[in-house]
Design a protein around this motif. Structure first.
Motif, short mmCIF file in Angstrom:
data_model
loop_
_atom_site.label_atom_id
_atom_site.label_comp_id
_atom_site.label_asym_id
_atom_site.label_seq_id
_atom_site.Cartn_x
_atom_site.Cartn_y
_atom_site.Cartn_z
N ASN A 21 -18.90 46.64 -10.66
CA ASN A 21 -18.36 47.85 -10.06
C ASN A 21 -19.47 48.65 -9.38
O ASN A 21 -19.29 49.16 -8.27
N GLU A 22 -20.62 48.73 -10.02
CA GLU A 22 -21.76 49.44 -9.42
C GLU A 22 -22.22 48.75 -8.14
O GLU A 22 -22.56 49.40 -7.15
N ARG A 23 -22.20 47.41 -8.13
CA ARG A 23 -22.59 46.67 -6.92
C ARG A 23 -21.61 46.96 -5.79
O ARG A 23 -22.02 47.17 -4.65
N ASP A 46 -22.39 50.32 -4.40
CA ASP A 46 -23.57 50.24 -3.52
C ASP A 46 -23.20 49.66 -2.16
O ASP A 46 -23.63 50.18 -1.12
N ASP A 89 -11.65 50.70 -9.58
CA ASP A 89 -11.77 51.99 -10.27
C ASP A 89 -10.79 53.00 -9.67
O ASP A 89 -10.85 54.18 -9.96
N HIS A 94 -18.64 54.36 -11.95
CA HIS A 94 -19.93 55.00 -12.26
C HIS A 94 -20.20 55.03 -13.77
O HIS A 94 -20.74 55.99 -14.29
N ALA A 95 -19.76 53.97 -14.45
CA ALA A 95 -19.92 53.93 -15.90
C ALA A 95 -20.77 52.74 -16.34
O ALA A 95 -20.77 52.37 -17.50
N GLY A 96 -21.47 52.12 -15.40
CA GLY A 96 -22.42 51.08 -15.77
C GLY A 96 -21.92 49.65 -15.67
O GLY A 96 -22.68 48.73 -15.94
N ASP A 97 -20.65 49.42 -15.27
CA ASP A 97 -20.20 48.05 -15.08
C ASP A 97 -20.97 47.48 -13.88
O ASP A 97 -20.86 47.99 -12.78
N PRO A 98 -21.75 46.41 -14.09
CA PRO A 98 -22.64 45.94 -13.02
C PRO A 98 -21.93 45.56 -11.72
O PRO A 98 -22.42 45.88 -10.63
#
Length: 154
Positions: free
Chosen positions: A132-134, A137, A71, A126-130
């Motif tokens: 990318n979100e992982r 985190d 990102d 921060h747009a919901g791509d699993p």
């Protein structure tokens, strides 16, 4: 023999910029999955974005064909817009004749990109791509952990 094809997601995070930071990476190959992360005492967001990619590519034991999702426009554009080639030609100076920031890490990228075939893809953070979100985190958890190391060069 053809190269192994895999997908990598990366992200960096900084709690304050500069401040404590961390990176996260997810490597996907067929049914295999590996997650990487590390936290740093004092660093910047861009350095963490870069370290995530460096750590992921360093993990590969043989030359691979990689689709890398980040990102970070900073990381992606350095290669897709050939910024890194121009920086090298200009003696590690920007178009504005200023020293290139994070040269120590860019120099670590070069042999990795010579070894692997990497296609950079941008994913909105921060747009919901699993995945990318992982990675986010992993990076935030690493930055908040007690296991922080010094970011040499920061």
């Amino acid at each position: 023999m053809s190269k192994k094809k895999l997908t990598i997601y990366t992200d960096g995070s900084c709690l304050g910029n500069p401040g404590k930071g961390g990176y996260g990476a997810v490597l996907l190959f067929n049914e295999h999955r590996k997650e990487l992360s590390q936290g740093y005492k004092k660093t910047t967001n861009n350095r963490m974005e870069m370290r995530a990619v460096i750590a992921a590519l360093t993990e590969l034991k043989e030359p691979c064909e990689v689709t890398l999702y980040t990102d970070s426009q900073y990381v992606k554009n350095a290669f897709t817009k050939k910024w890194i080639d121009n920086w090298q030609k200009n003696g590690w100076k920007t178009a504005a004749k200023k020293p290139v920031k994070n040269k120590d890490l860019w120099l670590q990228f070069i042999p990795l990109l010579e070894k692997h075939d990497v296609t950079f893809r941008w994913v909105k953070g921060h747009a919901g791509d699993p995945e990318n979100e992982r990675c986010d985190d992993l990076a935030r958890t690493a930055a908040s952990s007690g296991d922080l190391i010094v970011d040499e060069g920061a």
